[in-house]
Motif scaffolding. Structure first.
Motif, PDB file in Angstrom:
ATOM      1  N   SER A  87       0.844  -1.189   0.000  1.00  0.00           N
ATOM      2  CA  SER A  87       0.000   0.000   0.000  1.00  0.00           C
ATOM      3  C   SER A  87       0.876   1.235   0.000  1.00  0.00           C
ATOM      4  CB  SER A  87      -0.931   0.006   1.220  1.00  0.00           C
ATOM      5  OG  SER A  87      -0.183   0.017   2.419  1.00  0.00           O
ATOM      6  N   VAL A  89       1.361   4.923   1.627  1.00  0.00           N
ATOM      7  CA  VAL A  89       0.993   5.613   2.861  1.00  0.00           C
ATOM      8  C   VAL A  89       1.507   7.043   2.810  1.00  0.00           C
ATOM      9  CG1 VAL A  89       1.288   5.657   5.373  1.00  0.00           C
ATOM     10  CG2 VAL A  89       1.027   3.473   4.183  1.00  0.00           C
ATOM     11  N   GLU A  95      -1.765   8.170   6.799  1.00  0.00           N
ATOM     12  CA  GLU A  95      -3.004   7.705   6.187  1.00  0.00           C
ATOM     13  C   GLU A  95      -2.676   6.834   4.971  1.00  0.00           C
ATOM     14  OE1 GLU A  95      -6.885   9.565   3.805  1.00  0.00           O
ATOM     15  OE2 GLU A  95      -5.342  10.875   4.658  1.00  0.00           O
ATOM     16  N   GLU A  96      -3.326   5.687   4.911  1.00  0.00           N
ATOM     17  CA  GLU A  96      -3.145   4.808   3.748  1.00  0.00           C
ATOM     18  C   GLU A  96      -3.947   5.376   2.586  1.00  0.00           C
ATOM     19  OE1 GLU A  96      -4.427   0.340   2.498  1.00  0.00           O
ATOM     20  OE2 GLU A  96      -3.236   0.530   4.337  1.00  0.00           O
ATOM     21  N   LYS A  97      -3.247   5.669   1.492  1.00  0.00           N
ATOM     22  CA  LYS A  97      -3.903   6.286   0.346  1.00  0.00           C
ATOM     23  C   LYS A  97      -4.595   5.242  -0.531  1.00  0.00           C
ATOM     24  CE  LYS A  97      -3.589  10.091  -0.263  1.00  0.00           C
ATOM     25  NZ  LYS A  97      -4.380  11.216   0.273  1.00  0.00           N
ATOM     26  N   TYR A  98      -3.872   4.177  -0.842  1.00  0.00           N
ATOM     27  CA  TYR A  98      -4.461   3.097  -1.635  1.00  0.00           C
ATOM     28  C   TYR A  98      -3.522   1.887  -1.568  1.00  0.00           C
ATOM     29  CZ  TYR A  98      -1.200   4.971  -5.130  1.00  0.00           C
ATOM     30  OH  TYR A  98      -0.074   5.432  -5.765  1.00  0.00           O
ATOM     31  N   GLY A  99      -4.081   0.745  -1.921  1.00  0.00           N
ATOM     32  CA  GLY A  99      -3.293  -0.478  -1.929  1.00  0.00           C
ATOM     33  C   GLY A  99      -3.073  -0.986  -3.339  1.00  0.00           C
TER      34      GLY A  99
END
Length: 301
Positions: A87, A89, A95-99
């Motif tokens: 992912s 971050v 904050e996790e933006k996308y995986g």
């Protein structure tokens, strides 16, 4: 929060083309079975500007742009590897933006410069290495395949330039640095501490240099290294050894030193935390090392 910048280094390869069935005879680099290597390379970059998978592996390459000049080509590329899920971050907000999954590749940008001198039997490739790229040979492997697909009657050969070959382009060593990466609690007072490591530096008097043979001594004999810097021989953590060399043209260049001068050359372009070089600065670094190597490597024809 300040921007993060990763260390980038330079790998250097010599490329030449043998006449088929005559392994001791080579084409001039500007007349390979009737083709100039820069013209072929430019065509390769234009025709193969798509996502390429290397040898059915997890490595991928994408050529984004190429600029051709009389003595060199500069290509902007992206490369990376698939096969590992992860992912992205935001480091400022955690904050996790996308995986992304195993069939998606994390592609990072870098540069590849190819130089040639008319009448020589080889070209020199300067390859910018960045963390998480697909390796130093990814462009060379794709270029070799392109040569074969175009049915150019020549045998593509390559070798990475060794440290001992590159040293011939310099007149002396300006400074020797050992970086020992330790836990904060292990750091001693009175030493130069930068980020996560302790830096030990030996410098000669102004306008004086350590002789080049010291590079071989400190690369192959740990006692010589620690004696010159006056530091303990034993260290149980990670360690980097770097030397700054003074060129005959007056320039200074920093190299990450391996434990054997016969191993490949690795020049530091920018250290961790420093901004990457601009294209103009990158080409200036490349032309400096290429001109030095061209004078010290055999012409091969």
């Amino acid at each position: 929060m300040a921007d993060f910048f990763a260390r980038r280094t330079l790998a250097v390869y010599r490329i030449w083309f043998e006449i088929p069935r005559k392994s001791d005879e080579f084409f001039p680099i500007d007349n390979i079975d009737g083709h100039d290597v820069l013209d072929v390379f430019e065509g390769f970059c234009f025709e193969e500007n798509k996502l390429m998978q290397l040898d059915n592996s997890e490595r991928f390459l994408w050529i984004k742009d190429v600029k051709k000049e009389p003595s060199y080509c500069l290509a902007s590329v992206q490369s990376g590897r698939a096969g590992v899920a992860g992912s992205v971050v935001n480091t400022a907000t955690a904050e996790e933006k996308y995986g992304y999954g195993v069939n998606e590749a994390d592609m990072v940008a870098s540069r590849f410069a190819l130089y040639r001198y008319e009448g020589h039997g080889y070209a020199i490739a300067c390859i910018e290495r960045v963390p998480n790229d697909a390796g130093s040979t990814v462009m060379l492997s794709a270029f070799k395949k392109y040569f074969r697909d175009k049915k150019i009657r020549a045998v593509f050969r390559r070798e990475q330039v060794k440290q001992e070959q590159a040293l011939k382009a310099f007149k002396g060593i300006e400074d020797i640095e050992v970086r020992r990466y330790t836990k904060a609690a292990d750091r001693s007072d009175g030493l130069s501490i930068e980020s996560e490591y302790i830096s030990h530096i030996a410098r000669h008097k102004r306008r004086k240099f350590f002789p080049l043979h010291i590079a071989k001594d400190i690369a192959e004999d740990r006692k010589s290294l620690t004696a010159i810097l006056g530091i303990p021989e034993e260290h149980d953590g990670r360690e980097d050894v770097m030397i700054r060399l003074k060129g005959w043209d007056g320039s200074s260049r920093q190299f990450v030193l391996g434990d054997d001068l016969r191993i490949p050359l690795v020049e530091m372009l920018n250290d961790s935390g420093e901004k990457p070089l601009t294209d103009a600065e990158f080409l200036d670094r490349c032309s400096g090392i290429v001109s030095g190597l061209a004078e010290n490597l055999d012409r091969m024809i």
